[in-house]
Motif scaffolding. Structure first.
Motif, PDB file in Angstrom:
ATOM      1  N   GLN A   1       0.799  -1.223   0.000  1.00  0.00           N
ATOM      2  CA  GLN A   1       0.000   0.000   0.000  1.00  0.00           C
ATOM      3  C   GLN A   1       0.834   1.276   0.000  1.00  0.00           C
ATOM      4  O   GLN A   1       0.278   2.375   0.030  1.00  0.00           O
ATOM      5  CB  GLN A   1      -0.927  -0.013   1.227  1.00  0.00           C
ATOM      6  CG  GLN A   1      -1.949  -1.142   1.205  1.00  0.00           C
ATOM      7  CD  GLN A   1      -2.794  -1.217   2.469  1.00  0.00           C
ATOM      8  OE1 GLN A   1      -2.450  -0.627   3.497  1.00  0.00           O
ATOM      9  NE2 GLN A   1      -3.899  -1.949   2.400  1.00  0.00           N
TER      10      GLN A   1
ATOM     11  N   THR B   1     -11.739  -9.420   1.343  1.00  0.00           N
ATOM     12  CA  THR B   1     -11.315  -8.334   0.472  1.00  0.00           C
ATOM     13  C   THR B   1     -10.273  -8.827  -0.521  1.00  0.00           C
ATOM     14  O   THR B   1      -9.301  -9.476  -0.134  1.00  0.00           O
ATOM     15  CB  THR B   1     -10.725  -7.178   1.300  1.00  0.00           C
ATOM     16  OG1 THR B   1     -11.699  -6.754   2.252  1.00  0.00           O
ATOM     17  CG2 THR B   1     -10.352  -6.003   0.393  1.00  0.00           C
ATOM     18  N   GLU B   2     -10.471  -8.524  -1.778  1.00  0.00           N
ATOM     19  CA  GLU B   2      -9.527  -8.941  -2.816  1.00  0.00           C
ATOM     20  C   GLU B   2      -8.275  -8.072  -2.757  1.00  0.00           C
ATOM     21  O   GLU B   2      -8.348  -6.846  -2.696  1.00  0.00           O
ATOM     22  CB  GLU B   2     -10.177  -8.803  -4.195  1.00  0.00           C
ATOM     23  CG  GLU B   2      -9.347  -9.361  -5.343  1.00  0.00           C
ATOM     24  CD  GLU B   2      -9.284 -10.877  -5.342  1.00  0.00           C
ATOM     25  OE1 GLU B   2      -8.337 -11.418  -5.944  1.00  0.00           O
ATOM     26  OE2 GLU B   2     -10.176 -11.507  -4.743  1.00  0.00           O
ATOM     27  N   ALA B   3      -7.106  -8.716  -2.727  1.00  0.00           N
ATOM     28  CA  ALA B   3      -5.859  -7.967  -2.649  1.00  0.00           C
ATOM     29  C   ALA B   3      -5.610  -7.204  -3.948  1.00  0.00           C
ATOM     30  O   ALA B   3      -5.628  -7.791  -5.025  1.00  0.00           O
ATOM     31  CB  ALA B   3      -4.701  -8.928  -2.368  1.00  0.00           C
ATOM     32  N   GLN B   4      -5.391  -5.907  -3.835  1.00  0.00           N
ATOM     33  CA  GLN B   4      -5.015  -5.083  -4.979  1.00  0.00           C
ATOM     34  C   GLN B   4      -3.514  -4.847  -4.902  1.00  0.00           C
ATOM     35  O   GLN B   4      -3.045  -3.984  -4.162  1.00  0.00           O
ATOM     36  CB  GLN B   4      -5.784  -3.753  -4.959  1.00  0.00           C
ATOM     37  CG  GLN B   4      -7.295  -3.903  -5.073  1.00  0.00           C
ATOM     38  CD  GLN B   4      -7.716  -4.522  -6.403  1.00  0.00           C
ATOM     39  OE1 GLN B   4      -7.168  -4.177  -7.458  1.00  0.00           O
ATOM     40  NE2 GLN B   4      -8.678  -5.432  -6.358  1.00  0.00           N
TER      41      GLN B   4
ATOM     42  N   ALA C   1      -0.912  -6.661 -14.791  1.00  0.00           N
ATOM     43  CA  ALA C   1      -1.272  -7.379 -13.574  1.00  0.00           C
ATOM     44  C   ALA C   1      -0.336  -8.556 -13.334  1.00  0.00           C
ATOM     45  O   ALA C   1       0.176  -9.157 -14.274  1.00  0.00           O
ATOM     46  CB  ALA C   1      -2.711  -7.867 -13.670  1.00  0.00           C
TER      47      ALA C   1
END
Length: 411
Positions: free
Chosen positions: A148, A168-171, A387
């Motif tokens: 982050q 929560t999906e990891a960004q 990605a």
């Protein structure tokens, strides 16, 4: 029967948060480590082998061009004296074991940091300015902070999963892979396995208030529901170190009344023994690697758990498959004769091996590749500016004659 495994449970949870009560006896004995200096260590492990002697017929400019610059790689780990010391030592030893067999123009430095997130972030930022590939951090909180921070500009192979709430999906930043062993991923893989078994009826996901168990049960339930399965999470209290007797009795009554298809046990081995004694052996039970308290290093033929006969689980090849080609090429870490081998430290040693193998492939500028790893079948994709993708498929196993044995059919 399982008091020894209760003690090991206190060292478990590595997949849930990296905490240990003791360091490995000296896993590093089998791999030479460099002398290091505090507070932050920049320890070049080895210089790359010099190129072959120049060809006298080759012009000087061509000779220079034939020697590519080495890839500078940094392994960032908490220092050995801190709370993550045992985990860091296991990963370091596995990493250096793999490095010693495949150096290929790699310059490696080991950087030791403090345990705090700010210490780790400062070390990461400093290393990012001077190295080409970074491996670390090791703790979930540090991985979260780095992910982050907005400062991931070099290929980074994180050794744990980010600590995110719920499902929560990891960004992740485009240049970051998270390759840490994950109890959440294991639970989702078990859900995929269960779906292929096509057992009709409700599934009970059993956990206790322990954080990693709650996460595993939640991940299993979420994936099961995505697959169209009916799954309900039940939480048992744990007075002392045992499952609640009244809770087990109530669970047995619900099983008798509702007749579920199977149980997913987000529990450790000793707890599954207790569960089995309360609900019987007829109901299929599935679980994660934490149901396997053994390592392949064991030499006591009586070190078995016949109470778990027929229980299904998944674990990494390093813990289950001595004849696997990827597993057999690496030595087991040295340990104390009097200490029971610690399965969670063994898994972290294996993680160190695969972390180096992934870093080595990236150093060869391979953005997408598959590896038959010691932690599973690995699929990796790191596309500059795009990605990243990482998937680990672990090995399915079932307890037979008191020990976990890989199943004949792997999905």
């Amino acid at each position: 029967m399982f008091t020894g495994f209760k003690k090991m449970a206190a060292l478990g949870g590595v997949l849930g948060g990296l905490w240990f009560a003791a360091s490995p006896a000296s896993a590093a004995d089998s791999v030479p480590l460099l002398a290091q200096a505090a507070p932050v260590i920049q320890a070049p492990v080895a210089d790359p082998a010099p190129p072959a002697g120049p060809d006298a017929t080759q012009p000087p400019m061509q000779q220079a061009a034939a020697a590519p610059a080495p890839v500078r790689m940094a392994l960032l780990l908490p220092n050995r004296g801190g709370m993550f010391g045992a985990a860091a030592d296991a990963v370091r030893t596995g990493f250096l074991t793999a490095y010693s067999r495949q150096k290929d123009n790699i310059q490696l430095a080991i950087i030791e940091t403090g345990d705090s997130v700010p210490d780790m972030q400062r070390a990461y930022d400093d290393a990012s300015a001077r190295f080409d590939i970074l491996i670390g951090p090791l703790s979930r909180s540090a991985v979260t902070a780095v992910a982050q921070s907005g400062r991931v500009t070099k290929p980074t192979i994180a050794l744990a999963q980010p600590d995110l709430p719920g499902e929560t999906e990891a960004q992740l930043p485009p240049m970051m892979l998270t390759v840490g062993l994950s109890i959440d991923d294991e639970a989702r893989q078990v859900a995929n396995w269960v779906e292929k078994e096509k057992a009709p009826g409700k599934i009970f996901a059993i956990a206790t208030p322990v954080a990693w168990q709650k996460r595993a049960a939640r991940s299993f339930q979420a994936r099961a529901r995505q697959l169209g399965l009916q799954a309900e999470t039940l939480e048992l209290s744990t007075p002392g170190n045992a499952l609640s007797a009244p809770g087990l009795a109530q669970l047995a009554k619900r099983i008798e009344q509702e007749k579920p298809a199977l149980i997913f046990a987000a529990l450790d081995a000793s707890q599954v023994v207790q569960l089995r004694s309360a609900v019987g052996t007829e109901l299929p039970i599935y679980g994660t690697s934490q149901i396997n308290p053994f390592t392949l290093s064991r030499d006591n033929p009586n070190d078995k758990l016949p109470e778990l006969e027929g229980v299904r689980l998944i674990d990494i090849p390093w813990q289950l498959e001595p004849d696997n080609v990827a597993v057999s090429r690496y030595p087991r870490p040295a340990g104390n004769e009097n200490d029971r081998p610690n399965p969670d430290l063994a898994r972290l040693y294996a993680l160190g091996i695969d972390a180096y193998r992934i870093a080595h492939e990236i150093a060869q500028r391979r953005s997408g590749f598959d590896l038959d790893g010691v932690t599973g079948r690995l699929n990796v994709n790191m596309i500059g500016g795009g990605a990243t993708y990482f998937q680990r498929q672990e090995t399915q196993a079932v307890f037979q004659n008191g020990l976990p044995v890989p199943t004949a059919d792997q999905y």
